[in-house]
Design a protein around this motif. Structure first.
Motif, PDB file in Angstrom:
ATOM      1  N   VAL A 216       0.830  -1.202   0.000  1.00 35.53           N
ATOM      2  CA  VAL A 216       0.000   0.000   0.000  1.00 35.53           C
ATOM      3  C   VAL A 216       0.868   1.257   0.000  1.00 35.53           C
ATOM      4  CG1 VAL A 216      -1.735   1.290   1.287  1.00 35.53           C
ATOM      5  CG2 VAL A 216      -1.879  -1.210   1.162  1.00 35.53           C
ATOM      6  N   THR A 217       1.973   1.210   0.772  1.00 39.92           N
ATOM      7  CA  THR A 217       2.848   2.384   0.865  1.00 39.92           C
ATOM      8  C   THR A 217       3.559   2.640  -0.455  1.00 39.92           C
ATOM      9  OG1 THR A 217       3.188   1.937   3.220  1.00 39.92           O
ATOM     10  CG2 THR A 217       4.760   3.413   2.130  1.00 39.92           C
ATOM     11  N   THR A 218       4.168   1.597  -1.019  1.00 44.27           N
ATOM     12  CA  THR A 218       4.922   1.778  -2.264  1.00 44.27           C
ATOM     13  C   THR A 218       3.999   2.150  -3.427  1.00 44.27           C
ATOM     14  OG1 THR A 218       4.797  -0.609  -2.643  1.00 44.27           O
ATOM     15  CG2 THR A 218       6.768   0.250  -1.538  1.00 44.27           C
ATOM     16  N   ILE A 219       2.802   1.559  -3.467  1.00 45.55           N
ATOM     17  CA  ILE A 219       1.854   1.909  -4.531  1.00 45.55           C
ATOM     18  C   ILE A 219       1.421   3.368  -4.399  1.00 45.55           C
ATOM     19  CG2 ILE A 219      -0.460   1.468  -5.425  1.00 45.55           C
ATOM     20  CD1 ILE A 219      -0.039  -1.478  -4.805  1.00 45.55           C
ATOM     21  N   SER A 220       1.156   3.805  -3.170  1.00 47.40           N
ATOM     22  CA  SER A 220       0.775   5.207  -2.955  1.00 47.40           C
ATOM     23  C   SER A 220       1.896   6.149  -3.370  1.00 47.40           C
ATOM     24  CB  SER A 220       0.412   5.428  -1.493  1.00 47.40           C
ATOM     25  OG  SER A 220      -0.654   4.585  -1.103  1.00 47.40           O
TER      26      SER A 220
END
Length: 296
Positions: A216-220
């Motif tokens: 979720v962090t890297t995609i955001s």
């Protein structure tokens, strides 16, 4: 028979398609209206050599609404004409039975396709010419005389009838200049895009080499970083294309000003010189004699 759950999914899918098409149509109309108003803002910006979007929007939104109405009328008329241009020959071919036995009518089909293709090319060229005349000449006339698009076209057509050859030469020159500018600024845009895309690819490769996984962090972060890169790319390409954006309206305005006194008065205002004061006439003669000494 289609199962109930599949029919429900199909109905939902069709509903999404309908909503998406409606949303795209609304967005198309919104952007068409915005572009219509900005056409007048661009005209004034080139004329005054300064740009104020907020003030220009308030000033030209009424004229832009008229030009927006013209574009709607033009799009509807062009779509109807295109439908007739394609639909009428197809209807005649079906009525004549050409599609039932293609081998017997292959020659007629080839001739019909060639004629239809030629008519389509003529239609496209005519539509492009009308759009160019509207953007280059109709907008200044509507802006300076506060006319609607019907009266503006009447005024413009009267001017074109007087010098058909010069307007034809103008269109040919603009075609050549547009092709040259398109090639040049496409090359510049590609160079600018490389300066933005290459660092983005390098960052992605470096992150993958460092062992980052999609979460979720890297995609955001990827979405935020990609959005910023996209906005930067759009800004840089727009900045690179500014000369072409300004040149073509200025070229059209100077061409029109030679045939439109009201625009010429704004492009080439008369220089006011201070009045020259009348000087006394010069007299030529011997210099005056010195005063004689007083006698005692």
């Amino acid at each position: 028979m289609i199962p109930a759950h599949i029919s429900e999914h199909i109905a939902q899918f069709i509903g999404f398609i309908v909503v998406g098409i409606f949303a795209l149509m609304v967005l198309a109309f919104v952007f068409l209206y915005i572009s219509s108003v900005f056409r007048f803002i661009l005209f004034e910006s080139v004329l005054r050599r300064q740009c104020s979007i907020g003030e220009g929007w308030l000033k030209w939104r009424r004229a832009g609404g008229r030009f927006f109405l013209w574009q709607i009328v033009f799009q509807i008329a062009a779509s109807l004409f295109l439908a007739i241009l394609i639909g009428l020959p197809l209807a005649l071919a079906l009525a004549a039975g050409w599609t039932s036995d293609l081998r017997e009518h292959v020659g007629r089909m080839i001739v019909g396709v060639i004629l239809l293709g030629g008519l389509f090319v003529v239609f496209v060229l005519t539509a492009v010419v009308v759009q160019v005349l509207a953007k280059d000449f109709l907008v200044p006339i509507m802006a300076l005389e506060d006319l609607d698009f019907a009266d503006g076209w009447h005024r413009l057509l009267e001017m074109i009838r007087q010098e058909k050859g010069r307007y034809a030469v103008y269109l040919l020159l603009k075609l050549v200049l547009s092709i040259a500018a398109g090639i040049l600024f496409s090359i510049l845009a590609i160079i600018v895009a490389l300066f933005v895309v290459i660092p983005g690819i390098a960052a992605f490769v470096a992150g993958h080499a460092a062992g980052l996984v999609w979460s979720v962090t890297t995609i955001s972060l990827a979405i935020v970083f990609g959005t910023l890169l996209l906005l930067l790319l759009i800004y840089l390409i727009a900045w690179v294309c500014v000369p072409a954006t300004v040149f073509f309206p200025a070229y059209a305005m100077h061409f029109l000003a030679a045939r439109y006194p009201r625009l010429d008065a704004l492009l080439n205002p008369a220089t006011l010189t201070p009045p020259v004061q009348d000087l006394p006439p010069l007299t030529f003669g011997p210099p005056p004699l010195p005063p004689s000494p007083e006698l005692p």
